[in-house]
Design an enzyme around this catalytic site. Structure first.
Site, PDB file in Angstrom:
ATOM      1  N   GLY A  13      49.562  49.544  34.268  1.00 21.25           N
ATOM      2  CA  GLY A  13      48.403  49.848  34.821  1.00 21.25           C
ATOM      3  C   GLY A  13      48.277  49.400  36.310  1.00 21.25           C
ATOM      4  O   GLY A  13      49.348  49.355  37.115  1.00 21.25           O
ATOM      5  N   ASP A  14      47.203  49.250  36.992  1.00 26.24           N
ATOM      6  CA  ASP A  14      46.899  49.193  38.457  1.00 26.24           C
ATOM      7  C   ASP A  14      47.715  50.119  39.142  1.00 26.24           C
ATOM      8  O   ASP A  14      48.113  49.827  40.188  1.00 26.24           O
ATOM      9  CB  ASP A  14      47.418  47.788  38.730  1.00 26.24           C
ATOM     10  CG  ASP A  14      46.910  46.658  37.798  1.00 26.24           C
ATOM     11  OD1 ASP A  14      45.606  46.701  37.429  1.00 26.24           O
ATOM     12  OD2 ASP A  14      47.509  45.709  37.401  1.00 26.24           O
ATOM     13  N   LYS A  17      44.189  54.203  39.759  1.00 25.01           N
ATOM     14  CA  LYS A  17      43.651  55.261  38.989  1.00 25.01           C
ATOM     15  C   LYS A  17      42.037  55.520  39.544  1.00 25.01           C
ATOM     16  O   LYS A  17      41.463  56.546  39.702  1.00 25.01           O
ATOM     17  CB  LYS A  17      43.648  54.986  37.632  1.00 25.01           C
ATOM     18  CG  LYS A  17      44.939  55.269  36.819  1.00 25.01           C
ATOM     19  CD  LYS A  17      44.703  54.995  35.540  1.00 25.01           C
ATOM     20  CE  LYS A  17      44.545  53.644  34.835  1.00 25.01           C
ATOM     21  NZ  LYS A  17      45.330  52.618  35.248  1.00 25.01           N
ATOM     22  N   GLY A  41      39.926  47.239  35.664  1.00 25.99           N
ATOM     23  CA  GLY A  41      39.380  47.036  36.755  1.00 25.99           C
ATOM     24  C   GLY A  41      39.694  48.350  37.650  1.00 25.99           C
ATOM     25  O   GLY A  41      40.688  48.259  38.241  1.00 25.99           O
ATOM     26  N   HIS A  42      38.811  49.284  37.800  1.00 21.45           N
ATOM     27  CA  HIS A  42      39.055  50.285  38.735  1.00 21.45           C
ATOM     28  C   HIS A  42      38.424  49.776  40.080  1.00 21.45           C
ATOM     29  O   HIS A  42      37.349  49.813  39.986  1.00 21.45           O
ATOM     30  CB  HIS A  42      38.663  51.591  38.017  1.00 21.45           C
ATOM     31  CG  HIS A  42      39.392  51.812  36.958  1.00 21.45           C
ATOM     32  ND1 HIS A  42      38.975  52.933  36.005  1.00 21.45           N
ATOM     33  CD2 HIS A  42      40.606  51.542  36.508  1.00 21.45           C
ATOM     34  CE1 HIS A  42      40.049  53.115  35.168  1.00 21.45           C
ATOM     35  NE2 HIS A  42      41.072  52.286  35.171  1.00 21.45           N
ATOM     36  N   THR A 130      44.088  39.341  29.641  1.00 24.50           N
ATOM     37  CA  THR A 130      42.721  39.377  30.522  1.00 24.50           C
ATOM     38  C   THR A 130      41.753  38.329  29.830  1.00 24.50           C
ATOM     39  O   THR A 130      40.812  37.908  30.610  1.00 24.50           O
ATOM     40  CB  THR A 130      42.204  40.676  30.758  1.00 24.50           C
ATOM     41  OG1 THR A 130      41.696  41.229  29.754  1.00 24.50           O
ATOM     42  CG2 THR A 130      42.938  41.547  31.302  1.00 24.50           C
ATOM     43  N   GLN A 225      44.266  51.163  31.964  1.00 21.90           N
ATOM     44  CA  GLN A 225      45.557  50.443  31.734  1.00 21.90           C
ATOM     45  C   GLN A 225      46.730  51.516  32.079  1.00 21.90           C
ATOM     46  O   GLN A 225      46.437  52.378  32.694  1.00 21.90           O
ATOM     47  CB  GLN A 225      45.683  49.771  30.364  1.00 21.90           C
ATOM     48  CG  GLN A 225      44.875  48.718  29.941  1.00 21.90           C
ATOM     49  CD  GLN A 225      43.437  48.921  29.566  1.00 21.90           C
ATOM     50  OE1 GLN A 225      43.205  49.696  29.120  1.00 21.90           O
ATOM     51  NE2 GLN A 225      42.666  48.086  30.257  1.00 21.90           N
ATOM     52  N   THR A 240      48.536  46.234  25.642  1.00 19.94           N
ATOM     53  CA  THR A 240      47.023  46.031  25.144  1.00 19.94           C
ATOM     54  C   THR A 240      47.185  46.753  23.731  1.00 19.94           C
ATOM     55  O   THR A 240      47.917  47.163  23.308  1.00 19.94           O
ATOM     56  CB  THR A 240      46.142  46.750  26.284  1.00 19.94           C
ATOM     57  OG1 THR A 240      44.825  46.188  25.841  1.00 19.94           O
ATOM     58  CG2 THR A 240      46.270  48.359  26.246  1.00 19.94           C
ATOM     59  N   ASP A 334      52.170  53.884  51.530  1.00 19.57           N
ATOM     60  CA  ASP A 334      52.096  53.367  52.665  1.00 19.57           C
ATOM     61  C   ASP A 334      52.790  51.709  52.509  1.00 19.57           C
ATOM     62  O   ASP A 334      53.237  51.265  53.588  1.00 19.57           O
ATOM     63  CB  ASP A 334      50.694  53.052  53.303  1.00 19.57           C
ATOM     64  CG  ASP A 334      49.656  52.421  52.128  1.00 19.57           C
ATOM     65  OD1 ASP A 334      49.477  53.167  51.134  1.00 19.57           O
ATOM     66  OD2 ASP A 334      48.967  51.518  52.398  1.00 19.57           O
ATOM     67  N   VAL A 415      47.764  57.326  50.522  1.00 27.84           N
ATOM     68  CA  VAL A 415      48.583  56.448  51.823  1.00 27.84           C
ATOM     69  C   VAL A 415      47.785  55.436  52.368  1.00 27.84           C
ATOM     70  O   VAL A 415      47.867  54.806  53.375  1.00 27.84           O
ATOM     71  CB  VAL A 415      48.747  57.704  52.962  1.00 27.84           C
ATOM     72  CG1 VAL A 415      49.957  58.440  52.544  1.00 27.84           C
ATOM     73  CG2 VAL A 415      47.625  58.064  53.298  1.00 27.84           C
ATOM     74  N   GLY A 416      46.925  54.728  51.486  1.00 30.62           N
ATOM     75  CA  GLY A 416      45.601  53.664  51.904  1.00 30.62           C
ATOM     76  C   GLY A 416      44.817  53.488  51.109  1.00 30.62           C
ATOM     77  O   GLY A 416      44.327  54.287  49.986  1.00 30.62           O
TER      78      GLY A 416
END
Ligand code: IMP
Length: 429
Positions: A13-14, A17, A41-42, A130, A225, A240, A334, A415-416
């Site tokens: 996850g994280d 996306k 949490g998108h 969570t 996820q 999950t 980055d 890249v950021g």
């Protein structure tokens, strides 16, 4: 051309996306979630504005995109309404552009209480959830005692289902967990209030999606996820409770598997994990701290600091294959600009042997020693790069190594955090 694209996370996850979905949303008429709930949490950064979406698909930030919360999702109606209100307050239109499946399961108060209670019972062995009630809600769904939006909208049906359910759940809360019983009348009143406000959004999303397929409309399926948290293939039990991998999308939307044209797998250029469970390439040291600081690696749902480590190529190969990934999106490149040397794990050593496959046993996974391949860093600012050829040669070399290791081509590179800091590789790059 009409297309159904499925976007999935390939790590824990994280992976970033939300940003890729946001970038792609303008190319699709429909964006649909198929699993998970408000545990997701998108994050989407638009100029100075940061949006964190938990249940509403990230496509909502694009006017004209129809957003679908599919039948495979477990949705907390109060949280969903808060999210709708917060979006509206910030000028985002939420109306006919949002459809919530009548078959989606409703997260109830006892799910959240039990999620926390079972975590505290587990003590040291906790999953690190969570706390959004996700596991208990899917457990009720599988035990065939859950409540879906279809039932919640029919007061009499809802009341009788709720009475039967709370009779059982209150006994478990009191007798097993030693908690106070929940007030069924109060829950009924509260949820009937949610039902009235959500009624306009609750629809037969299977019919909507099938109509869309018939009309040749384009659909983006938004995974939440990551595949290593998948209930079937992840690091069980530190996972999950939903089918996160590509196979979950047909089940969680009603779209037949054969109608999904392409799978885009999203990975970070390194690895992170929140919650407990083995993480072979974890760097609980200065390197990990630098990744956390540069990548702002704190949970967007819980604010927990994320555990950070080098890219795990063994795990990535496993999840790329599981999802049938056609192309990769590699994020947060980055963050690695600060490193002189970059490590990628290409094998696991255990008991004098090298494992080529990702093991099922957590004892094995917890005991492996990663075999690292080293790559030279680029140590320059890449945050302004907008084309593949703007990237320094060592960065491109690193991305090409990821392609070889994972077994799929890189199509996007982030890249950021900004919306425009995303490079789309051209066919001849
Ligand atoms: P649950 O989904 O809340 O039951 O949590 C189970 C595990 O999945 C925990 O390790 C969580 O930290 C992890 N998890 C759930 N959702 C996310 C997510 O969106 N990003 C990263 N980890 C997640």
């Amino acid at each position: 051309m009409s297309e159904t694209l499925l976007l999935v996370g390939l790590q824990w996850g994280d992976e970033g996306k939300g940003k890729v979905i946001d970038a792609l949303s303008s190319r699709f008429e429909i964006v649909a979630r198929f699993q998970g709930g408000a545990n997701a949490g998108h994050t989407v950064q638009i100029g100075d504005e940061k949006f964190i979406l938990h249940l509403v698909p990230s496509g909502i930030l694009h006017p004209g995109t129809l957003c679908v919360v599919g039948n495979g999702v477990v949705a907390d109606p109060g949280g969903l309404l808060d999210e709708i209100d917060a979006l509206r307050e910030r000028g985002v239109e939420v109306g006919e552009n949002l459809a919530v499946s009548d078959r989606a399961h409703v997260v109830m108060p006892h799910h959240k209480v039990m999620d926390r209670a079972s975590e505290s019972e587990l003590g040291e062995g906790k999953i690190g959830t969570t706390g959004r009630g996700i596991g208990p809600c899917y457990a009720d769904k599988a035990a065939r005692c859950g409540i879906r939006f279809a039932e919640m909208l029919q007061p009499r049906v809802f009341r009788s289902r709720l009475d039967a359910l709370m009779d059982l759940k209150n006994r478990i809360l009191v007798e097993i967990y030693g908690r106070e019983p929940l007030d069924t009348d109060a829950i009924y009143e509260e949820y009937c209030g949610y039902a009235e406000r959500l009624r306009p959004f609750v629809r037969d999303t299977v019919a909507i999606l099938h109509d869309a397929l018939r009309q040749g409309r384009s659909i983006l399926l938004e995974g939440a996820q990551g595949s290593l948290l998948d209930l079937n293939f992840g690091t069980y039990p530190y996972v999950t409770s939903s089918a996160v991998v590509a196979g979950g999308a047909p089940v969680g939307t009603g779209i037949p598997p054969g109608r999904i044209n392409r799978v885009l797998g999203v990975a970070k250029s390194y690895c992170t994990r929140v919650g407990e469970g083995p993480f072979p390439t974890e760097q609980a040291n200065e390197a990990g701290a630098l990744m956390r600081e540069r990548g702002n690696e704190y949970g967007s749902t819980t604010g927990r600091p994320r555990r950070c480590g080098w890219l795990d190529g063994v795990a990535l190969r496993h999840t790329t294959a599981l999802n049938g990934v056609d192309a990769l999106s590699v994020g947060l490149l980055d963050v690695l600009s600060a490193f002189e040397t970059i490590n990628v794990c290409t094998g696991y050593r255990v008991d004098g042997r090298t494992l080529e496959q990702f093991p099922a046993s957590l004892e094995t996974l917890g005991a492996v020693e990663p075999v690292y391949e080293q790559f030279p860093g680029w140590q320059s600012d890449i945050t302004e790069a907008t084309e593949w050829e703007h990237l320094p040669a060592p960065a491109r070399n690193y991305l090409e190594a990821i392609e070889r290791i994972a077994g799929a081509p890189v199509q996007f590179v982030s890249v950021g955090p900004e919306r425009n800091q995303l490079i789309e590789r051209k066919a001849d790059d």
